[in-house]
Design a protein around this motif. Sequence first.
Motif, PDB file in Angstrom:
ATOM      1  N   THR A 127      34.550  72.674  54.088  1.00  0.00           N
ATOM      2  CA  THR A 127      33.786  72.291  52.901  1.00  0.00           C
ATOM      3  C   THR A 127      33.287  70.878  53.133  1.00  0.00           C
ATOM      4  OG1 THR A 127      35.137  73.684  51.462  1.00  0.00           O
ATOM      5  CG2 THR A 127      33.878  71.906  50.408  1.00  0.00           C
ATOM      6  N   PHE A 128      31.967  70.718  53.188  1.00  0.00           N
ATOM      7  CA  PHE A 128      31.362  69.404  53.404  1.00  0.00           C
ATOM      8  C   PHE A 128      31.128  68.747  52.046  1.00  0.00           C
ATOM      9  CE2 PHE A 128      30.058  71.707  57.283  1.00  0.00           C
ATOM     10  CZ  PHE A 128      30.548  70.826  58.236  1.00  0.00           C
ATOM     11  N   VAL A 129      31.808  67.651  51.801  1.00  0.00           N
ATOM     12  CA  VAL A 129      31.724  66.941  50.522  1.00  0.00           C
ATOM     13  C   VAL A 129      30.683  65.834  50.634  1.00  0.00           C
ATOM     14  CG1 VAL A 129      33.012  65.466  48.912  1.00  0.00           C
ATOM     15  CG2 VAL A 129      34.129  67.461  49.963  1.00  0.00           C
ATOM     16  N   ARG A 130      29.647  65.946  49.785  1.00  0.00           N
ATOM     17  CA  ARG A 130      28.615  64.933  49.792  1.00  0.00           C
ATOM     18  C   ARG A 130      28.236  64.506  48.370  1.00  0.00           C
ATOM     19  NH1 ARG A 130      24.296  65.275  54.036  1.00  0.00           N
ATOM     20  NH2 ARG A 130      24.133  67.438  53.435  1.00  0.00           N
ATOM     21  N   SER A 131      28.270  65.422  47.406  1.00  0.00           N
ATOM     22  CA  SER A 131      27.825  65.094  46.050  1.00  0.00           C
ATOM     23  C   SER A 131      28.767  64.079  45.398  1.00  0.00           C
ATOM     24  CB  SER A 131      27.768  66.361  45.188  1.00  0.00           C
ATOM     25  OG  SER A 131      29.080  66.806  44.878  1.00  0.00           O
ATOM     26  N   THR A 132      28.255  63.368  44.420  1.00  0.00           N
ATOM     27  CA  THR A 132      29.054  62.366  43.708  1.00  0.00           C
ATOM     28  C   THR A 132      30.242  63.013  43.015  1.00  0.00           C
ATOM     29  OG1 THR A 132      27.092  61.005  43.385  1.00  0.00           O
ATOM     30  CG2 THR A 132      28.965  60.554  41.946  1.00  0.00           C
ATOM     31  N   ASP A 133      30.014  64.159  42.374  1.00  0.00           N
ATOM     32  CA  ASP A 133      31.091  64.840  41.659  1.00  0.00           C
ATOM     33  C   ASP A 133      32.206  65.267  42.605  1.00  0.00           C
ATOM     34  OD1 ASP A 133      32.355  66.381  39.413  1.00  0.00           O
ATOM     35  OD2 ASP A 133      31.820  68.061  40.728  1.00  0.00           O
ATOM     36  N   ALA A 134      31.839  65.923  43.691  1.00  0.00           N
ATOM     37  CA  ALA A 134      32.848  66.391  44.643  1.00  0.00           C
ATOM     38  C   ALA A 134      33.576  65.220  45.295  1.00  0.00           C
ATOM     39  CB  ALA A 134      32.202  67.273  45.707  1.00  0.00           C
ATOM     40  N   ARG A 135      32.843  64.174  45.597  1.00  0.00           N
ATOM     41  CA  ARG A 135      33.448  62.983  46.212  1.00  0.00           C
ATOM     42  C   ARG A 135      34.452  62.332  45.253  1.00  0.00           C
ATOM     43  NH1 ARG A 135      31.470  60.174  50.568  1.00  0.00           N
ATOM     44  NH2 ARG A 135      29.513  61.292  50.403  1.00  0.00           N
ATOM     45  N   THR A 136      34.108  62.246  43.976  1.00  0.00           N
ATOM     46  CA  THR A 136      35.011  61.662  42.979  1.00  0.00           C
ATOM     47  C   THR A 136      36.289  62.483  42.870  1.00  0.00           C
ATOM     48  OG1 THR A 136      33.150  60.741  41.752  1.00  0.00           O
ATOM     49  CG2 THR A 136      35.222  60.977  40.560  1.00  0.00           C
ATOM     50  N   ARG A 137      36.150  63.804  42.864  1.00  0.00           N
ATOM     51  CA  ARG A 137      37.338  64.665  42.823  1.00  0.00           C
ATOM     52  C   ARG A 137      38.210  64.429  44.050  1.00  0.00           C
ATOM     53  NH1 ARG A 137      35.800  70.362  42.858  1.00  0.00           N
ATOM     54  NH2 ARG A 137      33.653  69.746  43.272  1.00  0.00           N
ATOM     55  N   LEU A 138      37.582  64.373  45.225  1.00  0.00           N
ATOM     56  CA  LEU A 138      38.347  64.191  46.450  1.00  0.00           C
ATOM     57  C   LEU A 138      39.042  62.835  46.483  1.00  0.00           C
ATOM     58  CD1 LEU A 138      39.220  65.434  49.117  1.00  0.00           C
ATOM     59  CD2 LEU A 138      37.113  64.550  50.144  1.00  0.00           C
TER      60      LEU A 138
ATOM     61  N   VAL B 134      36.630  57.544  51.953  1.00  0.00           N
ATOM     62  CA  VAL B 134      36.058  58.750  51.352  1.00  0.00           C
ATOM     63  C   VAL B 134      34.851  58.397  50.488  1.00  0.00           C
ATOM     64  CG1 VAL B 134      36.547  60.591  49.676  1.00  0.00           C
ATOM     65  CG2 VAL B 134      38.193  60.077  51.485  1.00  0.00           C
ATOM     66  N   ARG B 135      34.908  57.274  49.812  1.00  0.00           N
ATOM     67  CA  ARG B 135      33.803  56.858  48.941  1.00  0.00           C
ATOM     68  C   ARG B 135      32.546  56.530  49.738  1.00  0.00           C
ATOM     69  NH1 ARG B 135      31.097  52.774  46.942  1.00  0.00           N
ATOM     70  NH2 ARG B 135      32.124  51.180  48.187  1.00  0.00           N
ATOM     71  N   THR B 136      32.697  55.924  50.914  1.00  0.00           N
ATOM     72  CA  THR B 136      31.539  55.403  51.637  1.00  0.00           C
ATOM     73  C   THR B 136      31.046  56.284  52.791  1.00  0.00           C
ATOM     74  OG1 THR B 136      32.981  54.073  53.059  1.00  0.00           O
ATOM     75  CG2 THR B 136      32.112  53.012  51.067  1.00  0.00           C
ATOM     76  N   ALA B 137      31.859  57.200  53.277  1.00  0.00           N
ATOM     77  CA  ALA B 137      31.404  58.062  54.373  1.00  0.00           C
ATOM     78  C   ALA B 137      30.240  58.924  53.895  1.00  0.00           C
ATOM     79  CB  ALA B 137      32.545  58.948  54.870  1.00  0.00           C
ATOM     80  N   PRO B 138      29.209  59.093  54.706  1.00  0.00           N
ATOM     81  CA  PRO B 138      28.094  59.947  54.298  1.00  0.00           C
ATOM     82  C   PRO B 138      28.525  61.367  53.930  1.00  0.00           C
ATOM     83  CG  PRO B 138      27.445  58.617  56.166  1.00  0.00           C
ATOM     84  CD  PRO B 138      28.925  58.392  55.967  1.00  0.00           C
ATOM     85  N   VAL B 139      29.506  61.898  54.669  1.00  0.00           N
ATOM     86  CA  VAL B 139      30.038  63.241  54.412  1.00  0.00           C
ATOM     87  C   VAL B 139      31.530  63.202  54.703  1.00  0.00           C
ATOM     88  CG1 VAL B 139      29.975  65.679  55.118  1.00  0.00           C
ATOM     89  CG2 VAL B 139      27.871  64.342  55.157  1.00  0.00           C
TER      90      VAL B 139
END
Length: 196
Positions: free
Chosen positions: A54-65, A77-82
Amino acid sequence: MAPLDARTRAQLLTDARSQNAWLSRPVSDQMLRELYELTRWGPTSMNCSPMRVTFVRSTDARTRLQSAVLTGNVEKVRTAPVVAIVAYDTAFYEQMPKLFPHRPNAGDLFRDRPAFVEETCLRNSSLQGGYFILAARMLGLDCGPLSGFDPGAVNSLFFEGTTLRVNFLCCLGYGDPAGLYPRSPRLKFDEACAIV
């Protein structure tokens, strides 16, 4: 096969580093597709191929992660492009007729054997995770693999109601050299190997 040249060896292993900081340069969907296309050819037992990404890129998914990683990994995790959630499918054996066609009933070896399934998944998705990192480096991407997270939280946040389970996380993008730590030593052959 011929040995790879020194430059390629350096890019894949000897000069490659685990990244901690990231440039704002994006990683395209096409690059992620190429990454998986290379990764999928690495060998697994009975070609079981349990890894799912699962490639996490969206703001919502990144916030959850971010809520599931240890404090020291939040900024990565906050700053990596993916960020790739490298997971495995505990029902991988359902794909065995397709992946191991000369033994279409091979999946039956795994049914109702959860410990065997877990062992097979963890071993083979870890192998595939190694191929994933090497493939990313072949494409010119930097990697920052992470194990500092709460697996139960990641599974709940991303895989609730599915047969997927997280193995590890891997930040992807173009590393900022300013974020590198000094290179740590590695064990020498005689410290880590035996020929018997």
